[in-house]
Motif scaffolding. Structure first.
Motif, PDB file in Angstrom:
ATOM      1  N   GLN A  65       0.722  -1.073  -0.044  1.00 44.01           N
ATOM      2  CA  GLN A  65       0.306  -0.065   0.155  1.00 44.01           C
ATOM      3  C   GLN A  65       0.940   0.890   0.432  1.00 44.01           C
ATOM      4  O   GLN A  65       0.735   1.903  -0.808  1.00 44.01           O
ATOM      5  CB  GLN A  65      -0.803   0.083   1.180  1.00 44.01           C
ATOM      6  CG  GLN A  65      -2.091  -1.112   0.895  1.00 44.01           C
ATOM      7  CD  GLN A  65      -3.162  -0.737  -0.282  1.00 44.01           C
ATOM      8  OE1 GLN A  65      -3.355   0.108  -0.364  1.00 44.01           O
ATOM      9  NE2 GLN A  65      -2.776  -1.871  -1.010  1.00 44.01           N
ATOM     10  N   ARG A  94       0.885   7.665  11.274  1.00 38.36           N
ATOM     11  CA  ARG A  94       0.180   5.950  11.627  1.00 38.36           C
ATOM     12  C   ARG A  94      -1.180   5.836  11.824  1.00 38.36           C
ATOM     13  O   ARG A  94      -1.655   6.829  11.878  1.00 38.36           O
ATOM     14  CB  ARG A  94       0.655   5.206  13.048  1.00 38.36           C
ATOM     15  CG  ARG A  94      -0.340   3.535  12.575  1.00 38.36           C
ATOM     16  CD  ARG A  94       1.097   2.711  14.084  1.00 38.36           C
ATOM     17  NE  ARG A  94       2.547   3.215  13.919  1.00 38.36           N
ATOM     18  CZ  ARG A  94       2.771   2.186  13.448  1.00 38.36           C
ATOM     19  NH1 ARG A  94       2.492   1.200  12.463  1.00 38.36           N
ATOM     20  NH2 ARG A  94       4.202   1.746  13.406  1.00 38.36           N
ATOM     21  N   ALA A 213      -7.817   5.800   4.320  1.00 38.77           N
ATOM     22  CA  ALA A 213      -7.333   4.604   4.737  1.00 38.77           C
ATOM     23  C   ALA A 213      -7.785   4.190   6.046  1.00 38.77           C
ATOM     24  O   ALA A 213      -7.765   5.205   7.192  1.00 38.77           O
ATOM     25  CB  ALA A 213      -5.992   4.272   5.347  1.00 38.77           C
ATOM     26  N   ASP A 215      -7.268   1.550   9.631  1.00 29.68           N
ATOM     27  CA  ASP A 215      -6.097  -0.344  10.473  1.00 29.68           C
ATOM     28  C   ASP A 215      -7.309  -0.423  11.069  1.00 29.68           C
ATOM     29  O   ASP A 215      -6.621   0.353  12.213  1.00 29.68           O
ATOM     30  CB  ASP A 215      -4.651   0.802  10.164  1.00 29.68           C
ATOM     31  CG  ASP A 215      -4.122  -0.310  10.688  1.00 29.68           C
ATOM     32  OD1 ASP A 215      -4.352  -1.552  10.581  1.00 29.68           O
ATOM     33  OD2 ASP A 215      -2.606  -0.118  10.969  1.00 29.68           O
ATOM     34  N   ASP A 222      -7.606  -6.025   8.024  1.00 30.42           N
ATOM     35  CA  ASP A 222      -6.176  -5.534   8.169  1.00 30.42           C
ATOM     36  C   ASP A 222      -6.039  -4.285   8.454  1.00 30.42           C
ATOM     37  O   ASP A 222      -5.357  -3.644   8.901  1.00 30.42           O
ATOM     38  CB  ASP A 222      -5.282  -6.392   7.808  1.00 30.42           C
ATOM     39  CG  ASP A 222      -4.232  -6.737   8.938  1.00 30.42           C
ATOM     40  OD1 ASP A 222      -4.064  -6.609  10.118  1.00 30.42           O
ATOM     41  OD2 ASP A 222      -3.395  -6.596   7.532  1.00 30.42           O
ATOM     42  N   TRP A 223      -6.179  -4.146   6.973  1.00 27.97           N
ATOM     43  CA  TRP A 223      -6.585  -2.316   6.476  1.00 27.97           C
ATOM     44  C   TRP A 223      -7.181  -2.144   5.037  1.00 27.97           C
ATOM     45  O   TRP A 223      -7.906  -3.230   4.377  1.00 27.97           O
ATOM     46  CB  TRP A 223      -4.809  -2.819   5.627  1.00 27.97           C
ATOM     47  CG  TRP A 223      -4.702  -1.236   4.615  1.00 27.97           C
ATOM     48  CD1 TRP A 223      -5.302  -1.251   3.541  1.00 27.97           C
ATOM     49  CD2 TRP A 223      -4.006  -0.181   5.203  1.00 27.97           C
ATOM     50  NE1 TRP A 223      -4.396  -0.107   2.959  1.00 27.97           N
ATOM     51  CE2 TRP A 223      -3.877   0.448   3.917  1.00 27.97           C
ATOM     52  CE3 TRP A 223      -3.546   0.282   6.827  1.00 27.97           C
ATOM     53  CZ2 TRP A 223      -3.163   1.640   4.031  1.00 27.97           C
ATOM     54  CZ3 TRP A 223      -3.058   1.502   6.497  1.00 27.97           C
ATOM     55  CH2 TRP A 223      -2.783   2.406   4.736  1.00 27.97           C
ATOM     56  N   THR A 243      -6.794  -9.799   7.926  1.00 27.22           N
ATOM     57  CA  THR A 243      -6.334 -10.275   8.438  1.00 27.22           C
ATOM     58  C   THR A 243      -5.576 -11.227   8.261  1.00 27.22           C
ATOM     59  O   THR A 243      -6.085 -11.853   7.576  1.00 27.22           O
ATOM     60  CB  THR A 243      -6.266 -10.849  10.267  1.00 27.22           C
ATOM     61  OG1 THR A 243      -7.820 -11.198   9.737  1.00 27.22           O
ATOM     62  CG2 THR A 243      -7.350  -9.146  10.442  1.00 27.22           C
TER      63      THR A 243
END
Ligand SMILES: Cc1cc2nc3c(=O)[nH]c(=O)nc-3n(C[C@H](O)[C@H](O)[C@H](O)COP(=O)(O)OP(=O)(O)OC[C@H]3O[C@@H](n4cnc5c(N)ncnc54)[C@H](O)[C@@H]3O)c2cc1C
Length: 337
Positions: A65, A94, A213, A215, A222-223, A243
């Motif tokens: 990504q 993050r 995005a 998380d 997972d993302w 995941t």
């Protein structure tokens, strides 16, 4: 000053690189100074896990990504890519579960066009042969025979294998190559997590906020990224990574069942455009157990080096550093022996 190489200009050694991902392409660039380098990849294009797909008008990164930097060596490389317009900052910090930034100091770089375009840029000027799947590797005292699935063969002085390690082991086993017990143990210790990736085009904004995005803390997602907010897609389109736990448990389920579960968890604002969902199963998505060094040179055979993101650092950066380290050891053996 004389070039530090014993390699004659008339008969340069041939290096076959298996894999046109970040590791293989990085190594091939560095090795062209001392060898004739052929890069083979089984894919239709270059990039490996630097993967991007077009669905209608949408562009979706469905493997890596973003790119982060943790070493001065890789910072110099990414700096050149920024100057050349190959990558651009996506966001700094993050991403949290609600898509909110938690500053950790690291900039996340995206491919300016796409992540795959970063690999395409690296491949320029190299002898890269796509749709070229290696089927087996055999050797005699001095050289390697690389057999492709179409039955064609290449002879090489050196092989650099950057495929995920279980795939490299399979190629060696196919050719009855005998590994020393310590090399076999080192390679068999390496393990990867799988990842099921879902791509979908939307009929309106996803509902994600800038930079596009999330998380999540818990599975099955997972993302998730909005490729339009990321700046690579002209229409709304999301990439959802499951995941490792979900991916393992649902691996053999139908695409429909996986799609249902992941889209329900995604709670997107817009509807999915009919017929636009695609699923990619990455069996070797990310290394979960890595080799401690940046490459492994196999003993008791002509020069054979294993590299890739499972060697000394996962992620795009780890793959690049592993490719560079493998090229350095190959260059030094070719130049000094
Ligand atoms: C879903 C997902 C999300 C990720 N997210 C991130 C991220 O956000 N940031 C990050 O830094 N990293 C991320 N990664 C990891 C990153 O993509 C990898 O670390 C990196 O791209 C690995 O590069 P590589 O060259 O080692 O391997 P690869 O890219 O896998 O290249 C190996 C190549 O070998 C080829 N190959 C295999 N077998 C053969 C054969 N028999 N013959 C010929 N060719 C063969 C394959 O086709 C492939 O192109 C992610 C990965 C995945 C899958």
């Amino acid at each position: 000053m004389q070039r530090p190489t014993a390699v004659s200009e008339v008969s340069r050694p041939r290096v076959v690189v298996i894999g046109a991902g970040m590791a293989g392409l990085t190594a091939a660039h560095l090795l062209t100074a001392v060898a004739d380098v052929i890069v083979l990849d089984k894919g239709r294009g270059v990039g490996g896990r630097l993967a991007t797909r077009r669905i209608g008008d949408a562009t979706l990164d469905h493997g890596a990504q973003f790119i982060t930097i943790h070493s001065a060596e890789f910072a110099a490389t990414v700096g050149r890519w920024v100057t050349d317009g190959v990558v651009a900052p996506w966001f700094r910090g993050r991403i949290g579960p609600e898509g909110v930034l938690d500053p950790d100091g690291h900039t996340r770089f995206r491919g300016s066009v796409s992540m795959n375009a970063v690999a395409k840029n690296l491949a320029v000027g190299l002898d890269v042969r796509t749709a070229s799947q290696v089927a087996a590797l055999t050797h005699d005292a001095e050289s390697w025979k690389v057999t492709l699935v179409d039955g064609s063969e290449l002879v090489a002085d050196v092989v650099l294998a950057t495929a995920p390690v279980p795939q490299t082991i399979a190629l060696l086993e196919k050719g009855d190559v005998v590994l020393t017990s310590s090399d076999a143990a080192a390679l068999n210790t390496i393990a990867y997590d799988p990842c099921i990736a879902l791509m979908a085009v939307l009929d309106g904004p996803s509902g994600l906020t800038e930079p596009g995005a999330v998380d999540p803390v818990e599975g099955p997602i997972d993302w998730m990224a909005d490729n339009q907010l990321k700046g690579i897609s002209s229409v709304p389109a999301v990439t959802i990574h499951a995941t490792p736990e979900f991916s393992r448990a649902q691996w053999d389920e139908s695409d429909e069942a996986i799609t249902g579960a992941l889209l329900a968890a995604a709670r997107l604002d817009a509807a999915v455009v009919a017929g636009s969902v695609q699923i990619q199963r990455w069996l070797y998505a990310r290394p979960s157990v890595e080799h401690p060094e940046r490459f492994l040179r196999l003993s008791d055979m002509p020069l054979f080096v294993c590299a890739g993101d499972a060697f000394g650092g996962a992620k795009v950066e780890g793959a690049a550093l592993s490719g560079a380290a493998a090229a350095a050891v190959i260059g030094s053996v070719l130049g000094l022996e």
